[in-house]
Design a protein around this motif. Structure first.
Motif: not given
Length: 177
Positions: A42-50
């Motif tokens: 998860i630290g290597d991921m860009g996370v967009q919620v919504g």
């Protein structure tokens, strides 16, 4: 004169079979012909919620898409996202959608996947509601979580149990081309 070409053909076939057996052994033993990709972190991921299709009132269903973009090296996702909803005094895990089936996905750098959290909105301050404050997103095989603010209202619980939310999470789905 015909015996020579037949002998050469038989010898070539024997050499080919021997070469095939050798490379097969390499694959089975994890030798140089086998490639492996590590689990995504998860630290290597860009996370967009919504943006979400928020449930407007108690009893309504809402859907929250989550998009992950691989900012690291090539990696693999296999299984379901690990989702925890956190209230002020407790945390609960969102179960997998019973109808969803996971698939193994290999993500190159900049590749994108999505999944959806579906929930039923609870009544504000109600006994059968969990007043969620934050959302934790984890990946299968990963060791850390990503925290995001929850702004979609309380989540209805099932059977009067605060730890049993009326929500589910879908499997990962490849996004884009």
């Amino acid at each position: 004169m015909r015996a020579a070409p037949l002998t050469v053909t038989a010898l070539a076939a024997a050499l080919l079979l021997t070469a095939c057996d050798s490379s097969s052994d390499d694959k089975d033993s994890g030798g140089p012909t086998q490639s492996s990709t590590s689990a995504c972190e998860i630290g290597d991921m860009g996370v967009q919620v919504g943006p979400a299709n928020t449930a407007p009132a108690a009893g309504d269903t809402g859907n929250i898409p989550v998009t992950l973009t691989n900012n690291g090296s090539k990696c693999t996702l296999e299984g379901f996202p690990a989702i925890d909803l956190n209230a002020a005094d407790m945390s609960t895990t969102v179960p997998q959608d019973k109808g969803a089936k996971s698939q193994k996905l290999t993500l190159a750098k900049d590749a994108t996947v999505t999944f959806t959290i579906t929930y039923v909105r609870g009544e504000a301050g109600g006994k059968a509601s969990l007043d969620v404050k934050t959302l934790n997103v984890g990946l299968p095989g990963g060791s850390t979580d990503n925290n995001s603010k929850w702004s979609y209202g309380p989540v209805q619980t099932q059977n009067g149990s605060q730890g049993d939310v009326n929500a589910s999470v879908s499997a990962f789905s490849q996004a884009g081309d």
